[in-house]
Design a protein around this motif. Structure first.
Motif, short mmCIF file in Angstrom:
data_model
loop_
_atom_site.label_atom_id
_atom_site.label_comp_id
_atom_site.label_asym_id
_atom_site.label_seq_id
_atom_site.Cartn_x
_atom_site.Cartn_y
_atom_site.Cartn_z
N ALA A 1 0.84 -1.20 0.00
CA ALA A 1 0.00 0.00 0.00
C ALA A 1 0.88 1.25 0.00
CB ALA A 1 -0.93 0.00 1.21
N THR A 2 1.98 1.20 0.75
CA THR A 2 2.92 2.33 0.79
C THR A 2 3.57 2.54 -0.57
OG1 THR A 2 3.37 1.99 3.14
CG2 THR A 2 5.00 3.23 1.87
N GLU A 3 4.06 1.45 -1.18
CA GLU A 3 4.70 1.55 -2.50
C GLU A 3 3.70 2.04 -3.55
OE1 GLU A 3 8.01 -1.99 -1.82
OE2 GLU A 3 6.25 -2.37 -3.08
N ARG A 4 2.47 1.58 -3.44
CA ARG A 4 1.43 2.02 -4.37
C ARG A 4 1.24 3.54 -4.25
NH1 ARG A 4 -4.43 2.28 -4.66
NH2 ARG A 4 -5.11 1.63 -6.75
N GLY A 5 1.23 4.03 -3.04
CA GLY A 5 1.09 5.47 -2.83
C GLY A 5 2.25 6.24 -3.44
N ILE A 6 3.46 5.70 -3.32
CA ILE A 6 4.64 6.35 -3.91
C ILE A 6 4.51 6.40 -5.43
CG2 ILE A 6 7.12 6.08 -4.33
CD1 ILE A 6 7.27 4.86 -1.47
N LEU A 7 4.13 5.28 -6.03
CA LEU A 7 4.00 5.21 -7.49
C LEU A 7 2.94 6.19 -8.00
CD1 LEU A 7 4.15 1.32 -7.83
CD2 LEU A 7 5.89 2.92 -8.67
N GLN A 8 1.81 6.24 -7.32
CA GLN A 8 0.75 7.14 -7.75
C GLN A 8 1.13 8.60 -7.49
OE1 GLN A 8 -2.96 5.69 -6.07
NE2 GLN A 8 -3.16 4.23 -7.74
N GLY A 9 1.91 8.82 -6.45
CA GLY A 9 2.40 10.17 -6.18
C GLY A 9 3.31 10.67 -7.30
N TRP A 10 4.14 9.77 -7.82
CA TRP A 10 5.00 10.16 -8.96
C TRP A 10 4.16 10.51 -10.17
CZ3 TRP A 10 8.78 5.53 -8.06
CH2 TRP A 10 9.72 5.89 -7.08
N LEU A 11 3.14 9.71 -10.45
CA LEU A 11 2.27 10.02 -11.60
C LEU A 11 1.65 11.41 -11.43
CD1 LEU A 11 0.57 6.54 -12.04
CD2 LEU A 11 2.08 7.64 -13.71
N ASP A 12 1.19 11.70 -10.23
CA ASP A 12 0.61 13.02 -9.96
C ASP A 12 1.65 14.13 -10.18
OD1 ASP A 12 -1.78 11.80 -9.31
OD2 ASP A 12 -1.51 11.97 -7.15
N ARG A 13 2.85 13.90 -9.67
CA ARG A 13 3.90 14.90 -9.80
C ARG A 13 4.28 15.13 -11.27
NH1 ARG A 13 8.92 13.00 -7.05
NH2 ARG A 13 9.65 12.44 -9.11
N TRP A 14 4.23 14.05 -12.05
CA TRP A 14 4.57 14.16 -13.47
C TRP A 14 3.41 14.72 -14.30
CZ3 TRP A 14 6.35 8.39 -13.34
CH2 TRP A 14 7.59 8.30 -12.67
N GLY A 15 2.26 14.94 -13.67
CA GLY A 15 1.10 15.47 -14.37
C GLY A 15 0.45 14.44 -15.29
N LEU A 16 0.57 13.16 -14.93
CA LEU A 16 0.02 12.08 -15.75
C LEU A 16 -1.17 11.43 -15.06
CD1 LEU A 16 3.39 10.40 -16.84
CD2 LEU A 16 2.04 12.10 -18.10
N ASP A 17 -2.11 10.91 -15.84
CA ASP A 17 -3.25 10.21 -15.29
C ASP A 17 -2.80 8.93 -14.60
OD1 ASP A 17 -5.01 12.10 -16.26
OD2 ASP A 17 -5.38 11.01 -18.14
N ARG A 18 -3.54 8.54 -13.57
CA ARG A 18 -3.21 7.29 -12.86
C ARG A 18 -3.64 6.06 -13.64
NH1 ARG A 18 -4.35 8.30 -6.41
NH2 ARG A 18 -2.92 10.07 -6.17
N ALA A 19 -4.46 6.24 -14.64
CA ALA A 19 -4.91 5.13 -15.49
C ALA A 19 -4.62 5.48 -16.94
CB ALA A 19 -6.40 4.88 -15.29
#
Length: 199
Positions: free
Chosen positions: A70-88
């Protein structure tokens, strides 16, 4: 439940934008999205088995897996947000890796989604239903077998990311995933043996 997946990984990520941010079609983005989905199922299975057995060793392992992933998932999705990319993405799962063979004729093992199993090692809808209905030792054994396959698929994906991504933090996280999940695969093999089963 063996994971028979081989990819040809000679092509590199499609790179980054002019400001160094990974592109939507990059291996960085693809791995972040797909591993987020992969991790979510591990969390789900761990929550299921927690309520299906009183065995402290299995419950402890399930807790460790669900908190780490769950922690790693949050990190991965945080990077997508930071990069301005959709999570899907509208792309099919695993398109960030080149599907193909290992160069041996007739050895095409490209992963094909089936029965809700979107990526290597993921449990099918049928297997998840079986886990929800199992109790006690039967639930423990099924969970350990499903999670072993899940981890093997996750290791294959993370090794692909180590090879393909150029973003240093993501590459480091992928290496950490490989090491942690390989260690847990061995632990689960021992736990299955204690219960008279094999992975």
């Amino acid at each position: 439940m063996a994971v028979g997946v081989v990819w040809l990984m000679s092509d590199r990520s499609e790179g980054t934008t002019g400001n160094g941010t990974p592109k939507d079609t990059s291996a960085e983005a693809g791995f972040a999205r797909d591993m987020s989905t992969h991790h979510q199922q591990a969390v789900e299975m761990s929550l299921i088995v927690r309520d299906r057995t009183g065995d402290e060793d299995v419950r402890r392992l399930a807790f460790d897996i669900l908190t780490a992933q769950a922690t790693e998932r949050g990190i991965l999705q945080g990077w997508l947000d930071r990069w301005g990319l959709d999570r899907a993405s509208e792309d099919a799962p695993m398109t960030w890796m080149k599907h193909g063979s290992d160069g041996m004729e007739g050895m095409d093992h490209a992963y094909k989604p089936h029965d809700g199993s979107l990526m290597p090692g993921m449990a099918t809808n049928t297997e998840l239903d079986q886990l929800r209905k199992a109790k006690g030792k039967a639930a423990e054994v099924l969970y350990l077998k499903l999670m072993t396959a899940h981890h093997k698929g996750g290791v294959a994906m993370a090794e692909g990311a180590v090879d393909l991504v150029t973003d240093p933090p993501e590459k480091r996280l992928a290496r950490t995933m490989v090491q942690a999940q390989q260690s847990e695969i061995q632990l689960m093999a021992d736990m299955l043996k204690e219960r008279g089963a094999r992975s």
